[in-house]
Design a protein around this motif. Sequence first.
Motif, PDB file in Angstrom:
ATOM      1  N   TYR A 104       0.812  -1.217   0.000  1.00  0.00           N
ATOM      2  CA  TYR A 104       0.000   0.000   0.000  1.00  0.00           C
ATOM      3  C   TYR A 104       0.848   1.270   0.000  1.00  0.00           C
ATOM      4  CZ  TYR A 104       0.622   1.676   4.821  1.00  0.00           C
ATOM      5  OH  TYR A 104       1.140   2.205   5.973  1.00  0.00           O
ATOM      6  N   SER A 105       2.041   1.221   0.623  1.00  0.00           N
ATOM      7  CA  SER A 105       2.874   2.427   0.687  1.00  0.00           C
ATOM      8  C   SER A 105       3.452   2.780  -0.677  1.00  0.00           C
ATOM      9  CB  SER A 105       3.998   2.257   1.725  1.00  0.00           C
ATOM     10  OG  SER A 105       4.954   1.303   1.313  1.00  0.00           O
ATOM     11  N   VAL A 106       3.786   1.761  -1.479  1.00  0.00           N
ATOM     12  CA  VAL A 106       4.286   2.028  -2.834  1.00  0.00           C
ATOM     13  C   VAL A 106       3.149   2.554  -3.705  1.00  0.00           C
ATOM     14  CG1 VAL A 106       5.359   1.042  -4.890  1.00  0.00           C
ATOM     15  CG2 VAL A 106       6.120   0.311  -2.621  1.00  0.00           C
ATOM     16  N   TRP A 107       1.949   2.007  -3.512  1.00  0.00           N
ATOM     17  CA  TRP A 107       0.780   2.527  -4.231  1.00  0.00           C
ATOM     18  C   TRP A 107       0.619   4.021  -3.929  1.00  0.00           C
ATOM     19  CZ3 TRP A 107      -3.017   1.130  -7.721  1.00  0.00           C
ATOM     20  CH2 TRP A 107      -4.147   1.942  -7.787  1.00  0.00           C
ATOM     21  N   ASP A 108       0.718   4.389  -2.644  1.00  0.00           N
ATOM     22  CA  ASP A 108       0.566   5.796  -2.253  1.00  0.00           C
ATOM     23  C   ASP A 108       1.666   6.666  -2.860  1.00  0.00           C
ATOM     24  OD1 ASP A 108      -1.634   5.021  -0.815  1.00  0.00           O
ATOM     25  OD2 ASP A 108      -0.681   5.172   1.160  1.00  0.00           O
ATOM     26  N   LEU A 109       2.918   6.167  -2.833  1.00  0.00           N
ATOM     27  CA  LEU A 109       4.031   6.923  -3.407  1.00  0.00           C
ATOM     28  C   LEU A 109       3.849   7.116  -4.908  1.00  0.00           C
ATOM     29  CD1 LEU A 109       7.091   5.349  -1.551  1.00  0.00           C
ATOM     30  CD2 LEU A 109       6.377   7.746  -1.406  1.00  0.00           C
ATOM     31  N   ASP A 110       3.477   6.044  -5.604  1.00  0.00           N
ATOM     32  CA  ASP A 110       3.310   6.137  -7.055  1.00  0.00           C
ATOM     33  C   ASP A 110       2.113   7.013  -7.422  1.00  0.00           C
ATOM     34  OD1 ASP A 110       5.486   4.505  -7.297  1.00  0.00           O
ATOM     35  OD2 ASP A 110       4.523   3.001  -8.553  1.00  0.00           O
ATOM     36  N   THR A 111       1.094   6.989  -6.580  1.00  0.00           N
ATOM     37  CA  THR A 111      -0.064   7.856  -6.818  1.00  0.00           C
ATOM     38  C   THR A 111       0.342   9.324  -6.697  1.00  0.00           C
ATOM     39  OG1 THR A 111      -1.621   6.185  -6.007  1.00  0.00           O
ATOM     40  CG2 THR A 111      -2.388   8.466  -6.030  1.00  0.00           C
ATOM     41  N   LYS A 112       1.090   9.648  -5.641  1.00  0.00           N
ATOM     42  CA  LYS A 112       1.553  11.021  -5.436  1.00  0.00           C
ATOM     43  C   LYS A 112       2.488  11.460  -6.554  1.00  0.00           C
ATOM     44  CE  LYS A 112       1.147  10.855  -0.402  1.00  0.00           C
ATOM     45  NZ  LYS A 112       1.881  10.768   0.882  1.00  0.00           N
ATOM     46  N   ALA A 113       3.234  10.497  -7.118  1.00  0.00           N
ATOM     47  CA  ALA A 113       4.180  10.812  -8.198  1.00  0.00           C
ATOM     48  C   ALA A 113       3.491  10.895  -9.560  1.00  0.00           C
ATOM     49  CB  ALA A 113       5.293   9.776  -8.240  1.00  0.00           C
ATOM     50  N   GLY A 114       2.184  10.667  -9.612  1.00  0.00           N
ATOM     51  CA  GLY A 114       1.445  10.748 -10.862  1.00  0.00           C
ATOM     52  C   GLY A 114       1.588   9.537 -11.759  1.00  0.00           C
ATOM     53  N   ARG A 115       2.017   8.404 -11.185  1.00  0.00           N
ATOM     54  CA  ARG A 115       2.220   7.190 -11.981  1.00  0.00           C
ATOM     55  C   ARG A 115       1.008   6.266 -12.014  1.00  0.00           C
ATOM     56  NH1 ARG A 115       8.299   5.557  -9.769  1.00  0.00           N
ATOM     57  NH2 ARG A 115       9.341   7.488 -10.383  1.00  0.00           N
ATOM     58  N   VAL A 116      -0.018   6.612 -11.260  1.00  0.00           N
ATOM     59  CA  VAL A 116      -1.225   5.787 -11.213  1.00  0.00           C
ATOM     60  C   VAL A 116      -2.364   6.541 -11.893  1.00  0.00           C
ATOM     61  CG1 VAL A 116      -2.929   4.665  -9.729  1.00  0.00           C
ATOM     62  CG2 VAL A 116      -0.507   4.674  -9.069  1.00  0.00           C
ATOM     63  N   ASP A 117      -2.965   5.923 -12.895  1.00  0.00           N
ATOM     64  CA  ASP A 117      -4.095   6.538 -13.598  1.00  0.00           C
ATOM     65  C   ASP A 117      -5.386   5.894 -13.096  1.00  0.00           C
ATOM     66  OD1 ASP A 117      -6.005   7.516 -15.315  1.00  0.00           O
ATOM     67  OD2 ASP A 117      -4.741   7.361 -17.098  1.00  0.00           O
ATOM     68  N   PRO A 118      -6.193   6.618 -12.309  1.00  0.00           N
ATOM     69  CA  PRO A 118      -7.422   6.042 -11.742  1.00  0.00           C
ATOM     70  C   PRO A 118      -8.445   5.613 -12.795  1.00  0.00           C
ATOM     71  CG  PRO A 118      -7.353   8.424 -11.407  1.00  0.00           C
ATOM     72  CD  PRO A 118      -6.005   8.017 -11.909  1.00  0.00           C
ATOM     73  N   LYS A 119      -8.265   6.069 -14.027  1.00  0.00           N
ATOM     74  CA  LYS A 119      -9.169   5.616 -15.101  1.00  0.00           C
ATOM     75  C   LYS A 119      -8.878   4.175 -15.490  1.00  0.00           C
ATOM     76  CE  LYS A 119      -8.268   8.636 -18.277  1.00  0.00           C
ATOM     77  NZ  LYS A 119      -7.102   9.285 -17.653  1.00  0.00           N
ATOM     78  N   ASP A 120      -7.651   3.725 -15.199  1.00  0.00           N
ATOM     79  CA  ASP A 120      -7.239   2.396 -15.647  1.00  0.00           C
ATOM     80  C   ASP A 120      -7.066   1.368 -14.530  1.00  0.00           C
ATOM     81  OD1 ASP A 120      -7.116   3.175 -18.342  1.00  0.00           O
ATOM     82  OD2 ASP A 120      -5.092   4.004 -18.056  1.00  0.00           O
ATOM     83  N   VAL A 121      -6.782   1.823 -13.302  1.00  0.00           N
ATOM     84  CA  VAL A 121      -6.521   0.880 -12.220  1.00  0.00           C
ATOM     85  C   VAL A 121      -7.033   1.451 -10.897  1.00  0.00           C
ATOM     86  CG1 VAL A 121      -4.192   1.809 -11.827  1.00  0.00           C
ATOM     87  CG2 VAL A 121      -4.731  -0.522 -11.102  1.00  0.00           C
ATOM     88  N   SER A 122      -7.562   0.561 -10.049  1.00  0.00           N
ATOM     89  CA  SER A 122      -8.086   1.028  -8.764  1.00  0.00           C
ATOM     90  C   SER A 122      -7.942  -0.051  -7.696  1.00  0.00           C
ATOM     91  CB  SER A 122      -9.565   1.420  -8.902  1.00  0.00           C
ATOM     92  OG  SER A 122     -10.346   0.285  -9.252  1.00  0.00           O
ATOM     93  N   ILE A 123      -8.042   0.375  -6.438  1.00  0.00           N
ATOM     94  CA  ILE A 123      -7.988  -0.551  -5.304  1.00  0.00           C
ATOM     95  C   ILE A 123      -9.343  -1.244  -5.168  1.00  0.00           C
ATOM     96  CG2 ILE A 123      -7.673  -0.751  -2.801  1.00  0.00           C
ATOM     97  CD1 ILE A 123      -6.185   2.027  -3.017  1.00  0.00           C
ATOM     98  N   ILE A 124      -9.324  -2.566  -5.016  1.00  0.00           N
ATOM     99  CA  ILE A 124     -10.589  -3.278  -4.834  1.00  0.00           C
ATOM    100  C   ILE A 124     -10.701  -3.942  -3.458  1.00  0.00           C
ATOM    101  CG2 ILE A 124     -10.959  -3.668  -7.302  1.00  0.00           C
ATOM    102  CD1 ILE A 124      -9.979  -6.578  -6.857  1.00  0.00           C
ATOM    103  N   TRP A 125      -9.563  -4.028  -2.731  1.00  0.00           N
ATOM    104  CA  TRP A 125      -9.615  -4.621  -1.390  1.00  0.00           C
ATOM    105  C   TRP A 125      -8.382  -4.239  -0.589  1.00  0.00           C
ATOM    106  CZ3 TRP A 125      -6.928  -8.917   1.052  1.00  0.00           C
ATOM    107  CH2 TRP A 125      -7.540  -9.375   2.240  1.00  0.00           C
ATOM    108  N   GLU A 126      -8.596  -4.010   0.698  1.00  0.00           N
ATOM    109  CA  GLU A 126      -7.515  -3.683   1.633  1.00  0.00           C
ATOM    110  C   GLU A 126      -7.423  -4.803   2.654  1.00  0.00           C
ATOM    111  OE1 GLU A 126      -7.205  -0.477   5.159  1.00  0.00           O
ATOM    112  OE2 GLU A 126      -7.451   0.414   3.154  1.00  0.00           O
ATOM    113  N   SER A 127      -6.239  -5.366   2.828  1.00  0.00           N
ATOM    114  CA  SER A 127      -6.073  -6.527   3.698  1.00  0.00           C
ATOM    115  C   SER A 127      -6.116  -6.164   5.182  1.00  0.00           C
ATOM    116  CB  SER A 127      -4.738  -7.216   3.413  1.00  0.00           C
ATOM    117  OG  SER A 127      -3.675  -6.483   4.013  1.00  0.00           O
TER     118      SER A 127
END
Length: 302
Positions: free
Chosen positions: A210-233
């Motif tokens: 989850y921390s890498v997801w957050d870092l990559d999101t802040k860095a603009g590397r995650v496009d919410p139109k194409d990928v999203s979180i579906i479950w948190e452990s």
Amino acid sequence: MRVGGRSMLRRTLSGSLLLGLGCLLVSGTAGAQERAKPAFVFTGIPDQDESRLVERFGKVATYLEGKLGVPVTYIPVKNYPAAVTAFTNGQVQLAWFGGFTGVQARKASPGAQAIAQGAEDAAFKTYLIANTKTGLTKSADFPKEIAGKTFTFGSRASTSGRLMPEYFIREAFPGKTPEEVFPRVGFSGDHSRTIQLVQSGAFEVGAVDYSVWDLDTKAGRVDPKDVSIIWESPPFPDYQWTVRGDVDAIYGAGFTDKLKAALIGITDPAILAPFARSKFIPVTNAAYEPVERVAKSTGLLD
């Protein structure tokens, strides 16, 4: 009197020269002993983009060198097993491990200690992410609808990218391995790569730190139109700094305590931000017993 005076002067000068030479020899010996200490070398599991790892660990090396009084060097490794091997072989004295790799390294290196973890590592999380074309949306319950989709883990030895998600998958589908749940299973190698593969559609679903997801999101590397979180452990213990048991013998009594205090004492946001950690806190080997039990239950650890 003049003769006696000259004789006394010669004795005084000779004594001073000998005393000075003795001081130089003692000083030189102490300096040689200091120089004889090898550089303190550390590594970390390559869990994300290499440029980010160089930024992260380069700052740690500079900080530790100032605190420890010995040269400090960071060396990169190609994969998770290489980090464990470098540690157990004594090529590095300290490593930033995931929960599982830390357990592996300490089992193979008697006397090794987990000494610090991120404040967030006591209750870490895995995200299951999905390409938006699957139609899968976020849910509180484990999304059993992922069965039949293509799936990628991170590294084979990753705690949040493989060990724990495999455990949760086996719990959700009793008696089945991931290979029996999904038509195709991959191992991306690191969390950033997992995000890229799911975002591109190369895999429909993946497991990510989850921390890498957050870092990559802040860095603009995650496009919410194409990928999203579906479950948190549910939470589990993860990353930590582990040190070899022989460092006090090499660098002097109390060196392990000095190192631990230095890591826990990091307050500079510029050092902490690349880790996505607010601070480092003390930890012991016992904190990772749950990870060891899971690793044994899934057959990943003897």
